[in-house]
Design an enzyme around this catalytic site. Sequence first.
Site, mmCIF file in Angstrom:
data_model
loop_
_atom_site.group_PDB
_atom_site.id
_atom_site.type_symbol
_atom_site.label_atom_id
_atom_site.label_comp_id
_atom_site.label_asym_id
_atom_site.label_seq_id
_atom_site.Cartn_x
_atom_site.Cartn_y
_atom_site.Cartn_z
ATOM 1 N N GLY A 188 0.422 -0.752 -0.397
ATOM 2 C CA GLY A 188 -0.124 0.269 0.093
ATOM 3 C C GLY A 188 0.766 1.224 -0.216
ATOM 4 O O GLY A 188 2.071 1.223 -0.958
ATOM 5 N N VAL A 192 0.736 4.993 5.481
ATOM 6 C CA VAL A 192 0.522 3.695 5.864
ATOM 7 C C VAL A 192 1.391 2.820 6.041
ATOM 8 O O VAL A 192 1.216 2.044 7.674
ATOM 9 C CB VAL A 192 -0.760 3.274 5.386
ATOM 10 C CG1 VAL A 192 -1.450 1.829 5.936
ATOM 11 C CG2 VAL A 192 -2.592 4.247 5.295
ATOM 12 N N GLY A 193 2.352 2.481 5.588
ATOM 13 C CA GLY A 193 3.584 1.604 5.696
ATOM 14 C C GLY A 193 4.506 2.229 6.639
ATOM 15 O O GLY A 193 4.624 1.117 7.869
ATOM 16 N N GLU A 210 5.620 -3.101 0.685
ATOM 17 C CA GLU A 210 5.691 -2.727 -0.835
ATOM 18 C C GLU A 210 4.829 -1.965 -0.500
ATOM 19 O O GLU A 210 3.575 -1.424 -0.476
ATOM 20 C CB GLU A 210 5.041 -4.325 -1.580
ATOM 21 C CG GLU A 210 5.675 -5.943 -0.968
ATOM 22 C CD GLU A 210 6.561 -5.906 -2.121
ATOM 23 O OE1 GLU A 210 7.298 -4.910 -3.269
ATOM 24 O OE2 GLU A 210 7.972 -6.785 -2.003
ATOM 25 N N CYS A 244 1.295 0.537 -9.302
ATOM 26 C CA CYS A 244 2.663 0.770 -8.637
ATOM 27 C C CYS A 244 3.682 1.045 -9.055
ATOM 28 O O CYS A 244 4.449 1.869 -9.103
ATOM 29 C CB CYS A 244 2.757 -0.235 -7.311
ATOM 30 S SG CYS A 244 2.988 -1.681 -7.571
HETATM 31 P P1 NAD Z 1 -5.025 0.710 0.742
HETATM 32 O O1 NAD Z 1 -6.109 2.201 0.607
HETATM 33 O O2 NAD Z 1 -6.137 -0.246 -0.039
HETATM 34 O O3 NAD Z 1 -4.471 0.219 1.949
HETATM 35 C C1 NAD Z 1 -3.373 -0.871 1.543
HETATM 36 C C2 NAD Z 1 -4.709 -1.419 2.932
HETATM 37 O O4 NAD Z 1 -4.115 -0.594 3.627
HETATM 38 C C3 NAD Z 1 -5.556 -2.070 3.125
HETATM 39 O O5 NAD Z 1 -5.545 -3.438 3.300
HETATM 40 C C4 NAD Z 1 -6.120 -0.526 4.255
HETATM 41 O O6 NAD Z 1 -7.277 -1.535 4.827
HETATM 42 C C5 NAD Z 1 -4.939 -0.511 5.293
HETATM 43 N N1 NAD Z 1 -5.296 0.258 5.107
HETATM 44 C C6 NAD Z 1 -5.697 2.086 5.134
HETATM 45 N N2 NAD Z 1 -5.481 2.736 5.749
HETATM 46 C C7 NAD Z 1 -5.061 1.935 7.626
HETATM 47 C C8 NAD Z 1 -4.169 2.938 8.619
HETATM 48 N N3 NAD Z 1 -4.423 3.688 8.547
HETATM 49 N N4 NAD Z 1 -4.054 2.033 9.402
HETATM 50 C C9 NAD Z 1 -3.767 0.494 8.901
HETATM 51 N N5 NAD Z 1 -4.360 -0.306 8.003
HETATM 52 C C10 NAD Z 1 -4.370 0.870 7.212
HETATM 53 O O7 NAD Z 1 -3.660 1.420 -0.516
HETATM 54 P P2 NAD Z 1 -3.032 2.241 -0.746
HETATM 55 O O8 NAD Z 1 -2.478 2.860 0.265
HETATM 56 O O9 NAD Z 1 -4.621 3.655 -1.355
HETATM 57 O O10 NAD Z 1 -3.277 1.698 -2.424
HETATM 58 C C11 NAD Z 1 -2.144 2.280 -3.173
HETATM 59 C C12 NAD Z 1 -0.980 2.660 -2.922
HETATM 60 O O11 NAD Z 1 0.193 1.073 -3.127
HETATM 61 C C13 NAD Z 1 0.079 3.474 -3.500
HETATM 62 O O12 NAD Z 1 0.831 3.591 -3.810
HETATM 63 C C14 NAD Z 1 0.915 2.391 -5.036
HETATM 64 O O13 NAD Z 1 1.785 2.163 -5.286
HETATM 65 C C15 NAD Z 1 1.228 0.968 -3.464
HETATM 66 N N6 NAD Z 1 1.195 -0.693 -4.397
HETATM 67 C C16 NAD Z 1 2.317 -1.106 -4.370
HETATM 68 C C17 NAD Z 1 2.308 -1.994 -4.773
HETATM 69 C C18 NAD Z 1 4.032 -3.097 -4.945
HETATM 70 O O14 NAD Z 1 4.030 -3.795 -4.861
HETATM 71 N N7 NAD Z 1 5.079 -2.150 -4.005
HETATM 72 C C19 NAD Z 1 1.792 -2.810 -5.102
HETATM 73 C C20 NAD Z 1 0.119 -2.654 -5.525
HETATM 74 C C21 NAD Z 1 -0.177 -0.343 -4.211
#
Ligand code: NAD
Length: 440
Positions: A188, A192-193, A210, A244
């Site tokens: 994600g 959030v990471g 990731e 991503c």
């Molecule tokens: P998202 O909103 O689906 O969040 C990802 C996960 O985090 C979900 O399961 C969600 O429930 C959880 N989450 C969200 N907010 C949270 C919080 N405050 N506390 C705990 N958990 C929480 O996805 P996103 O973040 O919008 O994803 C998009 C991002 O992911 C982009 O930056 C993209 O580049 C990245 N991404 C990376 C890869 C990779 O392989 N490196 C792959 C796909 C997406």
Amino acid sequence: MSREELAVQRARTSFQTGRTKPLDFRVHQLKNLLHFISERCADISAATKNDLGKSQHGTKLFETLGLEGEINLAIENLAGWATPRPVEKNLLTISDEVYVQPEPLGVVLIIGAWNYPWAVTLQPLVGAIAAATKSIIKPSEVSSHSAKVMEEFLPQYLDKDLYPVLTGGVAETQEPLKQRFDHIFYTGSSTVGKLVMGAAARHLTPVTLELGGKSPCYIDKNCDISIACRRITWGKFVNCGQTCIAPDYILCEPCIQSRVIEEIAKNIKEFYTDNPKTFEDYGRIINQRHFKRVMALMEGSTVAVGGDSDESQCYIVMKEEIFGPLLPIITVSGVDEAIQFINDREKPLVVYVFSHNIKLIKRVIAETSSGALLANDCLVHFTVSALPFGGVGNSGMGSYHGRHSFDQLSHMRSCLIKQLSMEGVNSMRYPPHTAKKLSW
Ligand code: NAD
């Protein structure tokens, strides 16, 4: 006890039975995962269509085909991956057994993102099953239809106690994050990471992150611009830019800028027709929130192609990952300035470079840093299982795919088996430490 606590506790108890360890158990679960994908392909396709507007073929090509490939690879190679790995011996260990034994880490939490809801959630699971861990799977609530199908059908194929699916939003993700895991595998955003890593730190739990970032794409003026732009257009606009590893922006010299725009415009039309809105292979932005976010990035900018492309409100666009169908072009004086531009920013997930000049490509490899570097194409390094897939710095930590997924979710245990004999060779280490002993 909350639903999340119960799931983690049940997972830990079933892990402790050692049920996940026999190779044939792991292979059986992996084969069941294959059955899930083939037997439920209609449900998977319909859900992905509802979530992201992906066509049936698009879902197969970008979600399940690679997943099936990874599962088959794990089934074929599992015995080799799990076997003890002998290491080089030295004089002191010449008659000993010295090896690395991959060992299951324990209970893993897999948190997936919405943009490729199947690939980024189940691909880590392949490694987790292969590594004999027990895994709690938390798909993204944003791709709600896919999460629902996963929750409903996956337990019909996989061991329910060992691989439960937890659904829900932010609160439901934060709840398990309070629990102790042996590893957390998060996909994600970088924002959030950081929260995930903070929660993991409380239990000294290792993480794989990731994440995203702004992946630059340098086009050398002497390359085949037509082929380069065709590949870039494909890599950028697939899944509506919500990839991503999509090229985030182009770096090129001013002398080729208009040619680049012209070629990209031609390819957009060729791939998606004059009316992408009604075209099956052009997806949708996941929801209103993200739509507004992407539209805001375009405010005040000059659009070169379509209504969606943008030279940038430089400050905003160049700080945030775009994650949508916008492709800003930044002009630079040449490869030196392109390298400087890349190095002035966070380390991206990929650096793309298009050139016939291998020296130039090697120079970009040597002088920049990113999760991966792909020359003369877009996205396809994701499909090479032999290459570890992951970020560095702000784009993440840890990596997976193929054997790397297995290794990532295993503890590499050092094993040294000595004999209770040949005591004479140890005399030097025992006190008293006399000069005579050391002169040996
Ligand atoms: P998202 O909103 O689906 O969040 C990802 C996960 O985090 C979900 O399961 C969600 O429930 C959880 N989450 C969200 N907010 C949270 C919080 N405050 N506390 C705990 N958990 C929480 O996805 P996103 O973040 O919008 O994803 C998009 C991002 O992911 C982009 O930056 C993209 O580049 C990245 N991404 C990376 C890869 C990779 O392989 N490196 C792959 C796909 C997406």
